[in-house]
Design a protein around this motif. Structure first.
Motif, PDB file in Angstrom:
ATOM      1  N   MET A  33      11.214   2.633  -1.252  1.00 36.15           N
ATOM      2  CA  MET A  33       9.970   3.404  -1.092  1.00 36.15           C
ATOM      3  C   MET A  33       9.720   4.329  -2.291  1.00 36.15           C
ATOM      4  O   MET A  33       8.575   4.634  -2.622  1.00 36.15           O
ATOM      5  CB  MET A  33      10.039   4.211   0.210  1.00 36.15           C
ATOM      6  CG  MET A  33       8.722   4.787   0.645  1.00 36.15           C
ATOM      7  SD  MET A  33       8.864   5.645   2.224  1.00 36.15           S
ATOM      8  CE  MET A  33       9.437   7.241   1.665  1.00 36.15           C
ATOM      9  N   ALA A  86       7.292   2.916  -4.682  1.00 35.50           N
ATOM     10  CA  ALA A  86       5.921   2.600  -4.244  1.00 35.50           C
ATOM     11  C   ALA A  86       4.939   3.086  -5.306  1.00 35.50           C
ATOM     12  O   ALA A  86       5.107   4.164  -5.894  1.00 35.50           O
ATOM     13  CB  ALA A  86       5.638   3.282  -2.912  1.00 35.50           C
ATOM     14  N   ALA A 132       1.319   3.965  -5.152  1.00 43.42           N
ATOM     15  CA  ALA A 132       0.240   4.159  -4.176  1.00 43.42           C
ATOM     16  C   ALA A 132      -0.662   5.328  -4.572  1.00 43.42           C
ATOM     17  O   ALA A 132      -0.819   6.294  -3.819  1.00 43.42           O
ATOM     18  CB  ALA A 132       0.841   4.377  -2.787  1.00 43.42           C
ATOM     19  N   HIS A 149       3.290   5.803   1.231  1.00 40.95           N
ATOM     20  CA  HIS A 149       4.396   5.091   0.580  1.00 40.95           C
ATOM     21  C   HIS A 149       5.200   4.285   1.594  1.00 40.95           C
ATOM     22  O   HIS A 149       5.576   4.809   2.648  1.00 40.95           O
ATOM     23  CB  HIS A 149       5.292   6.102  -0.151  1.00 40.95           C
ATOM     24  CG  HIS A 149       4.524   6.929  -1.136  1.00 40.95           C
ATOM     25  ND1 HIS A 149       4.016   8.164  -0.815  1.00 40.95           N
ATOM     26  CD2 HIS A 149       4.133   6.665  -2.403  1.00 40.95           C
ATOM     27  CE1 HIS A 149       3.349   8.634  -1.866  1.00 40.95           C
ATOM     28  NE2 HIS A 149       3.400   7.750  -2.836  1.00 40.95           N
ATOM     29  N   GLY A 162       8.420   1.277   1.954  1.00 40.56           N
ATOM     30  CA  GLY A 162       9.539   0.558   1.324  1.00 40.56           C
ATOM     31  C   GLY A 162      10.070  -0.483   2.293  1.00 40.56           C
ATOM     32  O   GLY A 162       9.945  -0.330   3.513  1.00 40.56           O
ATOM     33  N   ALA A 185       8.264  -2.645  -2.428  1.00 45.04           N
ATOM     34  CA  ALA A 185       7.473  -1.427  -2.229  1.00 45.04           C
ATOM     35  C   ALA A 185       6.000  -1.813  -2.221  1.00 45.04           C
ATOM     36  O   ALA A 185       5.641  -2.896  -2.703  1.00 45.04           O
ATOM     37  CB  ALA A 185       7.752  -0.429  -3.353  1.00 45.04           C
ATOM     38  N   ASN A 186       5.150  -0.941  -1.685  1.00 48.09           N
ATOM     39  CA  ASN A 186       3.712  -1.243  -1.755  1.00 48.09           C
ATOM     40  C   ASN A 186       3.189  -0.927  -3.149  1.00 48.09           C
ATOM     41  O   ASN A 186       3.519   0.104  -3.739  1.00 48.09           O
ATOM     42  CB  ASN A 186       2.911  -0.535  -0.656  1.00 48.09           C
ATOM     43  CG  ASN A 186       3.027   0.965  -0.645  1.00 48.09           C
ATOM     44  OD1 ASN A 186       4.086   1.527  -0.911  1.00 48.09           O
ATOM     45  ND2 ASN A 186       1.942   1.646  -0.333  1.00 48.09           N
ATOM     46  N   ALA A 246       4.702  -3.495   1.071  1.00 48.47           N
ATOM     47  CA  ALA A 246       6.137  -3.454   0.776  1.00 48.47           C
ATOM     48  C   ALA A 246       6.889  -4.651   1.361  1.00 48.47           C
ATOM     49  O   ALA A 246       7.740  -5.250   0.698  1.00 48.47           O
ATOM     50  CB  ALA A 246       6.724  -2.160   1.338  1.00 48.47           C
ATOM     51  N   SER A 273       8.360   4.036   6.065  1.00 45.78           N
ATOM     52  CA  SER A 273       7.212   4.689   5.437  1.00 45.78           C
ATOM     53  C   SER A 273       7.388   6.196   5.517  1.00 45.78           C
ATOM     54  O   SER A 273       8.281   6.691   6.212  1.00 45.78           O
ATOM     55  CB  SER A 273       5.927   4.300   6.172  1.00 45.78           C
ATOM     56  OG  SER A 273       5.865   5.010   7.394  1.00 45.78           O
TER      57      SER A 273
END
Ligand code: THU
Length: 133
Positions: free
Chosen positions: A14, A17, A19, A25, A27, A41-42, A54, A79
């Motif tokens: 995470m 991330a 974002a 966030h 992970g 991750a996003n 993610a 998250s």
């Protein structure tokens, strides 16, 4: 690897991330039966539809290295939200095909935890068997 360790690895993921739009966030970490792990991750984009969640990042990483659904032991998704992040609709479709229906999925936001499977998250799914007749 124990469940709590896998969740910890997802929190590490995470940290990567990207974002800047949502500031939300997420992970993920996939544990393979051979002990290997893959993080995800996003990753967002100004064209929002280009965002990758993610859990998709993690499962695509594992598949990209040649692993398939029967090689996967478990998936953790975490998250920094107030509620546990259950996978979005697109991820449910993707995960329902790329994981087995009973692969354990551990959800956490650091305060609450819940274990689910794809059978629970996406019952009556549209599958490969529907397309390839
Ligand atoms: N997101 C995930 O990565 N996984 C989820 O399960 C829910 C949503 C991301 C997508 C986007 O970058 C941000 O969270 C807000 O929707």
């Amino acid at each position: 690897m124990e469940k709590q360790e896998l969740i910890k690895e997802a929190f590490k993921a995470m940290e990567n991330a990207y974002a800047p739009y949502s500031n939300y966030h997420v992970g993920a970490c996939i544990l393979l039966k051979d002990g290997k792990i893959f993080h995800g991750a996003n990753i967002e984009n100004a064209s929002f539809g280009g965002t990758n969640c993610a859990e998709r990042s993690a499962v695509f990483a594992a598949y990209s290295e040649g692993y398939r659904k029967n090689d996967i032991e478990a998936l953790a998704i975490v998250s920094d939200g107030d509620r546990i992040a259950a996978p979005c609709g697109i991820c449910r479709q993707v995960l329902s095909e790329l994981l087995t229906k009973d692969t354990p999925i551990y959800l956490s936001n650091g305060k609450e935890e819940q274990d689910v499977t794809m059978a629970e998250l996406l019952p009556m799914s549209f599958d490969m068997e529907d397309v390839i007749r």
